[in-house]
Design an enzyme around this catalytic site. Structure first.
Site, PDB file in Angstrom:
ATOM      1  N   GLU A 144       0.803  -1.223   0.000  1.00  0.00           N
ATOM      2  CA  GLU A 144       0.000   0.000   0.000  1.00  0.00           C
ATOM      3  C   GLU A 144       0.841   1.281   0.000  1.00  0.00           C
ATOM      4  O   GLU A 144       0.540   2.225  -0.717  1.00  0.00           O
ATOM      5  CB  GLU A 144      -0.973   0.010   1.180  1.00  0.00           C
ATOM      6  CG  GLU A 144      -2.146  -0.959   1.037  1.00  0.00           C
ATOM      7  CD  GLU A 144      -1.820  -2.383   1.455  1.00  0.00           C
ATOM      8  OE1 GLU A 144      -0.692  -2.630   1.929  1.00  0.00           O
ATOM      9  OE2 GLU A 144      -2.705  -3.257   1.320  1.00  0.00           O
ATOM     10  N   HIS A 147     -10.261  -5.449   9.980  1.00  0.00           N
ATOM     11  CA  HIS A 147     -10.938  -5.313   8.681  1.00  0.00           C
ATOM     12  C   HIS A 147     -12.308  -4.654   8.830  1.00  0.00           C
ATOM     13  O   HIS A 147     -13.170  -4.810   7.969  1.00  0.00           O
ATOM     14  CB  HIS A 147     -11.133  -6.676   8.011  1.00  0.00           C
ATOM     15  CG  HIS A 147      -9.917  -7.219   7.332  1.00  0.00           C
ATOM     16  ND1 HIS A 147      -8.771  -7.540   8.004  1.00  0.00           N
ATOM     17  CD2 HIS A 147      -9.664  -7.498   6.023  1.00  0.00           C
ATOM     18  CE1 HIS A 147      -7.877  -8.014   7.142  1.00  0.00           C
ATOM     19  NE2 HIS A 147      -8.389  -7.995   5.936  1.00  0.00           N
TER      20      HIS A 147
END
Lengths: 335, 323
Positions: free
Chosen positions: B60, B129
């Site tokens: 990322e 998450h």
């Protein structure tokens, strides 16, 4: 192609401009006239000039908070740079960026960065943009990321090298290995397959270019204190990048003659080490080379005086420039 | 008007804008061949090719950083973070870089970068998450933060984000992708920074955004059966806040409840309520209230997760206590 012999005096003058720039800042800093941090690049001018001169004006460059040399060599005006140091409205960033964030979009300077390693993906992204605009090849423009060997332990260094390799981006990675990561010898903090004994410079240094080689990127180590060697290495890398042959990693061995920043007590090295390194620094080296080509000491002194005049003019310009208005703090956040 | 899903509305926005603007390209994990885990980028690779729809490594910080650089060099990248939790892996590139490079350059560069991501719980995805970070991001000058609740708003706001020329964190919600709604055909946009009154009412103002808008509307429906008329404002944009719409409503209802899925502690509810007290201290008849996630990580088991995240019943109970 090598740096033309007739450009060597100009390179000498350019390196002196960078050196005088840093000396002037040290002077102003000690008078309390510069705010924030100052990370001098004294001793590393050969890397900056060799690298930037091998690029085109429209190529992109990202560099670090020790990047005054790269910025000036790429074309940032000494006046705008000095005014930025003094926090003036005429500074390259209107007083909002300061020493660690020199930017000049007109010469492809994407910016110096104050987070170690963070500018590397910006150069890679600019290279990706050029690759996309060129329809999968390169449209002729490339990008160079300059960073210190301290950056090779950052995650984003590795992430970016991987992306550069898989996408064959037209990038040149220039690692300025000045032997010290901030105030710690780099060989103490950096795992390497081999440590090089750097002769008169220091006891040992990690070889970082092998990390790039592990990603399949063409990688080599060069003498960054020899501006001609540096220029040739980047010039060749630029040719490869423009031809769509991918990235090159150049580990430029150099030495930081001053401390990490103003006020660094430099407990990590001896005075003898530094004085030995002064015999090998890039301006002295190019001076010897020019003398071998017939230049006199008086001739070199004239080039140095010209550089001094450029910086004196920059300081005067900066001192005479207006301060930004307080309300200017609230502009330039969004486009 | 055609009725389509939130995911399809986003897909339409990307496709239409990519057709219109060659500078737009996409980077993210599993967005190409796979079409994205929530199908938002479905079939875009086959139309636009591997160059403009790029599957990235799980990396990322690297690909958000490339997005920043490409944006400075004239492109309009869209980077996708699979889960908003992963934004923290790229936090330096979002917070220190994308948000600040223009300012630090004195306006010489711009960063037209859209960071698409999805947040929230409700599916048992666990504490890494299911998080909602919009209040952190709203604290960073230089970022625009958008969190649409409906398919129409999602499409119109994504188009605006792609055209606005600044870094935008575009926050979707994993439980909204399959929701359906009417979406206008053709080219239309929703302005960034504009809230919408999704339901009019006189007794109470409920401010929400993203999935909590749907819960607030459901709560308002049930409150109406008991004679309480709640006005529901969907912020749509979290930063900059549309205080005009909030204040106009609160001046009419004199009661304010802010509902969001991110944790209450130091959340947007605190910010909105503080601003209402600063700007219209006379407007409120009862103390303003806020409802957010409880101050624990988001658990997996359904009963546990429901105990932590705001529920329709929580909204109704709070609202009844205020009127």
């Amino acid at each position: 192609m090598a740096l033309a012999l007739e450009r060597l005096p100009e390179a000498y003058r350019q390196m002196q401009i960078i050196r005088k720039f840093e000396e002037a800042i040290r002077n102003l800093y000690s008078q309390g006239r510069i705010r924030g941090s100052f990370h001098p690049c004294v001793g590393q001018e050969g890397v900056a000039v060799g690298a930037s001169w091998a690029l085109r004006a429209d190529d992109f460059l990202s560099c670090t908070y020790r990047g005054h040399g790269h910025a000036l060599a790429k074309g940032l005006s000494p006046r705008a740079a000095m005014a930025e140091m003094l926090g003036k409205a005429t500074g390259c960033s209107k007083g909002k960026g300061g020493s660690m964030h020199f930017t000049d979009a007109s010469v492809g300077l994407l910016g110096a960065n104050a987070i170690v390693g963070a500018g590397i993906p910006h150069a890679a992204g600019a290279a990706l943009a050029m690759q996309l605009q060129g329809g999968g090849g390169t449209n002729g423009r490339i990008a160079l990321a300059a960073f210190g060997e301290g950056a090779v332990n950052q995650g984003v260094f590795h992430e970016t090298l991987n992306l550069i390799a898989i996408w064959k981006l037209p990038v040149i990675l220039v690692c300025e290995n000045n032997l010290y990561s901030e105030m710690t010898p780099s060989h103490e903090t950096t795992a390497a397959a081999a440590q090089i004994a750097a002769g008169p410079i220091a006891a040992a240094s990690p070889q970082t270019y092998q990390r790039a080689a592990a990603y399949g990127i063409a990688a080599r180590q060069v003498d960054g204190n020899d501006v001609e060697t540096m220029y040739l290495a980047v010039e060749e890398a630029a040719g490869r990048a423009r031809a769509g042959e991918g990235a090159t990693y150049i580990e430029a061995m150099t030495y930081r003659l001053w401390g990490h920043m103003m006020g660094d007590p430099e407990v990590y090295r001896t005075k003898e080490e530094v004085s030995q390194a002064r015999e090998n620094e890039p301006i002295v080296r190019l001076g010897r080379r020019l003398q071998g080509l017939g230049w006199t000491e008086a001739g070199l002194a004239r080039l140095e005086a010209e550089a001094e005049a450029v910086i004196a003019d920059a300081v005067q310009f900066a001192e005479n420039s207006p301060l930004p208005k307080p309300e200017d703090a609230f502009t330039d956040v969004f486009a | 008007m055609p009725v389509i899903t939130y995911a399809q509305a986003l897909n339409d926005a990307l496709r239409e804008e990519m057709r219109a603007d060659r500078r737009i390209f996409l980077m993210g994990e599993d967005i190409g061949l796979h079409g994205g885990i929530f199908r938002v980028t479905k079939d875009l690779m086959s139309e636009f090719g591997h160059e403009r729809v790029r599957d990235t490594p799980i990396s990322e910080a690297g690909f958000v950083g490339l997005g920043v650089g490409a944006a400075m060099a004239g492109m309009r990248p869209v980077v996708e973070l699979l889960f908003m939790d992963f934004a923290l892996v790229a936090a330096d590139q979002i917070v220190n870089q994308a948000a600040k490079l223009r300012y630090m350059a004195g306006g010489q560069v711009s960063i037209p970068l859209v960071i698409r991501t999805q947040q929230g719980g409700g599916r048992g995805n666990g504490a890494q998450h299911s998080q909602s970070f919009e209040s952190w991001l709203a604290q960073v000058p230089g970022l625009i933060v958008v969190a649409p609740a409906t398919p129409a708003d999602a499409k119109g706001l994504l188009k605006s984000a792609l055209r606005c020329g600044n870094p935008v964190v575009f926050i979707e919600h994993k439980l909204l992708y399959n929701t359906k709604g009417e979406v206008p055909q053709g080219d239309y946009t929703i302005s960034i920074g504009k809230a919408e009154v999704k339901r009019a009412g006189r007794d109470l103002t409920i401010v929400a955004y993203s999935r909590m808008t749907l819960l607030a509307l459901e709560a308002a429906e049930k409150l109406a059966q008991e004679g309480i008329e709640a006005e529901v404002i969907d912020l749509r944009t979290v930063e900059p806040l549309d205080m005009t719409t909030i204040l106009d409503s609160v001046r009419g209802t004199a009661r304010l409840l802010v509902v969001h899925e991110s944790h209450s502690n130091c959340g947007l509810g605190a910010e909105i309520i503080a601003r209402v007290y600063e700007e219209a201290p006379e407007a409120l008849a009862t103390p303003a209230r806020r409802l957010g996630a409880k101050h624990v990580p988001i658990p997996v088991a359904e009963g546990l997760e429901n105990a932590v995240l705001p529920q329709v019943t929580d909204i109704i109970a709070l609202a009844k206590g205020m009127v």
